[in-house]
Design a protein around this motif. Structure first.
Motif, short mmCIF file in Angstrom:
data_model
loop_
_atom_site.label_atom_id
_atom_site.label_comp_id
_atom_site.label_asym_id
_atom_site.label_seq_id
_atom_site.Cartn_x
_atom_site.Cartn_y
_atom_site.Cartn_z
N ILE A 34 1.35 -1.17 0.10
CA ILE A 34 0.26 -0.26 -0.07
C ILE A 34 1.33 1.11 0.31
CG2 ILE A 34 -1.79 1.35 0.91
CD1 ILE A 34 -2.73 -0.90 2.39
N ALA A 35 1.86 1.21 0.76
CA ALA A 35 2.97 2.70 0.70
C ALA A 35 3.44 2.52 -0.55
CB ALA A 35 3.83 1.89 2.10
N ASP A 36 3.99 1.59 -1.04
CA ASP A 36 4.12 1.37 -2.76
C ASP A 36 3.30 2.47 -3.70
OD1 ASP A 36 6.80 1.07 -1.46
OD2 ASP A 36 6.36 -1.07 -2.56
N ALA A 37 1.95 1.94 -3.62
CA ALA A 37 0.52 1.98 -4.45
C ALA A 37 0.77 3.83 -4.08
CB ALA A 37 0.07 1.05 -4.62
N LEU A 38 0.97 3.96 -3.08
CA LEU A 38 0.52 5.45 -2.80
C LEU A 38 1.98 6.71 -3.18
CD1 LEU A 38 -1.30 5.00 0.75
CD2 LEU A 38 -2.54 5.51 -1.27
N ALA A 39 2.68 6.34 -2.86
CA ALA A 39 4.33 6.90 -3.26
C ALA A 39 3.99 7.18 -4.83
CB ALA A 39 5.21 6.08 -3.31
N VAL A 40 3.46 7.44 -5.41
CA VAL A 40 3.56 7.61 -7.09
C VAL A 40 2.30 8.36 -6.81
CG1 VAL A 40 4.90 5.19 -7.84
CG2 VAL A 40 2.09 4.68 -7.51
N ARG A 41 1.05 8.29 -6.64
CA ARG A 41 0.11 9.14 -6.28
C ARG A 41 0.51 10.41 -5.52
NH1 ARG A 41 -1.24 3.63 -7.04
NH2 ARG A 41 -3.03 3.95 -8.63
N GLY A 42 1.49 10.39 -4.33
CA GLY A 42 1.66 11.51 -3.93
C GLY A 42 2.68 11.53 -2.73
N ARG A 43 2.36 13.04 -2.03
CA ARG A 43 3.87 12.91 -0.77
C ARG A 43 2.32 12.44 0.43
NH1 ARG A 43 6.14 17.89 2.07
NH2 ARG A 43 7.27 16.67 3.69
N VAL A 44 2.87 11.96 1.26
CA VAL A 44 1.93 10.64 2.34
C VAL A 44 2.53 11.80 2.79
CG1 VAL A 44 1.23 9.52 4.42
CG2 VAL A 44 1.50 8.89 1.43
N VAL A 45 1.85 12.44 3.87
CA VAL A 45 2.39 13.68 5.28
C VAL A 45 1.24 12.90 6.42
CG1 VAL A 45 2.37 15.64 3.70
CG2 VAL A 45 0.13 14.66 5.24
N ALA A 46 0.32 11.82 6.78
CA ALA A 46 -0.26 11.02 8.08
C ALA A 46 -0.38 9.88 7.88
CB ALA A 46 -0.98 12.56 8.67
N ARG A 47 0.11 9.00 8.21
CA ARG A 47 -0.43 7.78 8.96
C ARG A 47 -0.89 7.19 9.79
NH1 ARG A 47 5.32 8.13 6.16
NH2 ARG A 47 5.13 7.36 3.90
N ARG A 48 -2.27 6.93 10.10
CA ARG A 48 -2.80 6.28 10.86
C ARG A 48 -3.89 5.10 11.39
NH1 ARG A 48 -5.92 12.42 13.73
NH2 ARG A 48 -3.76 13.34 13.81
N ALA A 49 -3.28 3.91 11.67
CA ALA A 49 -4.22 3.51 12.08
C ALA A 49 -4.99 2.59 13.92
CB ALA A 49 -2.84 1.70 11.69
#
Length: 418
Positions: A34-49
């Motif tokens: 999931i992290a790899d798939a989102l990396a190509v869509r933009g800059r992730v600034v927050a991750r919460r689980a």
């Protein structure tokens, strides 16, 4: 840089983790794809689980490696708190939508249709919404509400066991840490996960018990039926104490898990995978600068100098000379457009598989064959060709008469011959 999307990721962890266990052959959920798939869509600034983490002890380390903030929502407080994590997740998402205008995209990792009103509200607030969920546990209502929806089991890097694998699939699954019988997995979902040391002690205790009782033929069958918790009662107390020192190395093994796994992948493969994701998620051409930014999002320690190149452009020219990528003049000098060579149809991919097997002496184990194929074609992806996994791709090649596939009990793996 200012035109980059800013992403905030919210994870309904219980929904994804249990969905993967129930519908993906008991496999353990991994946030990495999931992290790899989102990396190509933009800059992730927050991750919460969000979850009651007492039920997911062994998953915390994996999430921590990906810099995911763990929000504790305890369920066992003497009263029903069934939707506590969901409500907290909704409140935090709405609060972030109003307080952080720079966040343009919200990623909701869940398959629960109860989050559909949240998705609609975020879109009313002019936010883009990406959903992520396990296909078989995702409500049909949720994907239609999102701007984009990614099924976890279709992401690159997720190896889903084939359902038609039969008995061999059980043998292959037995090598994984999470594997076990259906009864054991069901009991593990109801009770909190045991620590690694306890599990290792129980495993060694079982082996000692079986070794000390060779004259009871019915004993092994009786041991496979009860769940793990039942075995604790007949075990004498000194046995786990004796094996405790042998379980101690698990601490060192867990520390080894902290090391990044991306270093095991050849650099040209990582570049090809990232470039393929960028081409599929963007409408325009991919420039060298955009490619490098995405590589840095996936691995902040990436540097072309580690591979003996002074500049990233020099590194790309090296890959272009080897026909791993293609370069074309870009919008500015020194920033060329980068693309992948045409992958071709399935017949070409089947022929590539046959050539790799022949180079291996006419036969090769399935487990290491995909890496061998990617050494010849770093941009190879069976999922881009419409297959869920490499085993399914190999079976399709067998049906086309390109290779032969047979299970080898000695190797505990499929053997591919050409």
């Amino acid at each position: 840089m200012d035109l980059e999307e800013r992403l905030a990721v919210f994870i309904d962890y219980e929904n994804l983790a249990l969905g993967a266990r129930e519908h993906l052959g008991g496999m353990q959920f991994d946030f990495g794809p999931i992290a790899d798939a989102l990396a190509v869509r933009g800059r992730v600034v927050a991750r919460r689980a969000y979850a009651d983490w007492s039920y997911f002890d062994e998953d915390r380390r994996m999430l921590t490696r990906h810099q995911v903030e763990l929000i504790e929502m305890t369920q066992r407080m003497g009263a029903s708190r069934k939707n506590a994590a969901d409500i907290k997740m909704v409140v935090d998402a709405i609060e972030m939508a109003f307080e952080r205008d720079y966040i343009s995209t919200f990623v909701m990792c869940t398959g629960d249709s109860d989050f559909s009103p949240l998705v609609h509200k975020l879109r009313e607030l002019n936010k883009r919404v990406i959903g992520v969920g396990v296909e078989k546990s995702t409500s049909r209502l949720l994907p239609a509400a999102c701007d984009e929806f990614l099924f976890y089991d279709r992401l690159e890097g997720v190896e889903v066991p084939d359902e038609d694998q039969g008995a061999p699939a059980h043998k292959r699954g037995s090598r994984t840490r999470k594997a076990g019988t259906t009864t054991e997995r069901a009991s593990a979902q109801k009770a909190p996960a045991a620590s690694r040391r306890t599990k290792a002690a129980e495993a060694v205790a079982e082996a000692v018990a079986e070794a000390n009782a060779p004259e009871t033929p019915a004993e092994p069958e009786a041991e496979t039926k009860p769940a793990t918790r039942r075995r604790k009662k007949p075990e004498p107390a000194p046995v786990p104490a004796d094996v405790a020192p042998e379980a101690e190395p698990d601490v060192d093994v867990s520390e080894q898990d902290e090391a990044p796994t991306s270093n095991d992948v050849p650099m040209e493969v990582r570049v090809a995978q990232t470039l393929g994701d960028l081409q599929s998620s963007t409408s325009g051409p991919v420039t060298a600068s955009a490619l490098k930014r995405t590589l840095l999002r996936k691995d902040a320690t990436f540097s072309e100098s580690d591979y003996g190149f002074r500049t990233f452009g020099e590194f790309l020219r090296f890959l272009a000379d080897r026909e791993f990528v293609e370069l074309a003049p870009g919008p500015s000098a020194g920033d060329p457009e980068v693309s992948l060579p045409e992958q071709g149809d399935t017949d070409a991919a089947f022929a590539l598989l046959r050539d790799v097997v022949q180079e291996s002496g006419g036969s090769a184990a399935l487990s290491g064959l995909k890496n061998a194929v990617r050494k010849r074609r770093p941009d190879f992806s069976e999922k881009a060709l419409g297959f869920r996994g490499f085993l399914q791709f190999a079976k399709a090649a067998e049906a086309a008469g390109t290779v032969s596939l047979a299970w080898d009990d000695d190797a505990d793996d499929y053997l591919v011959t050409a």
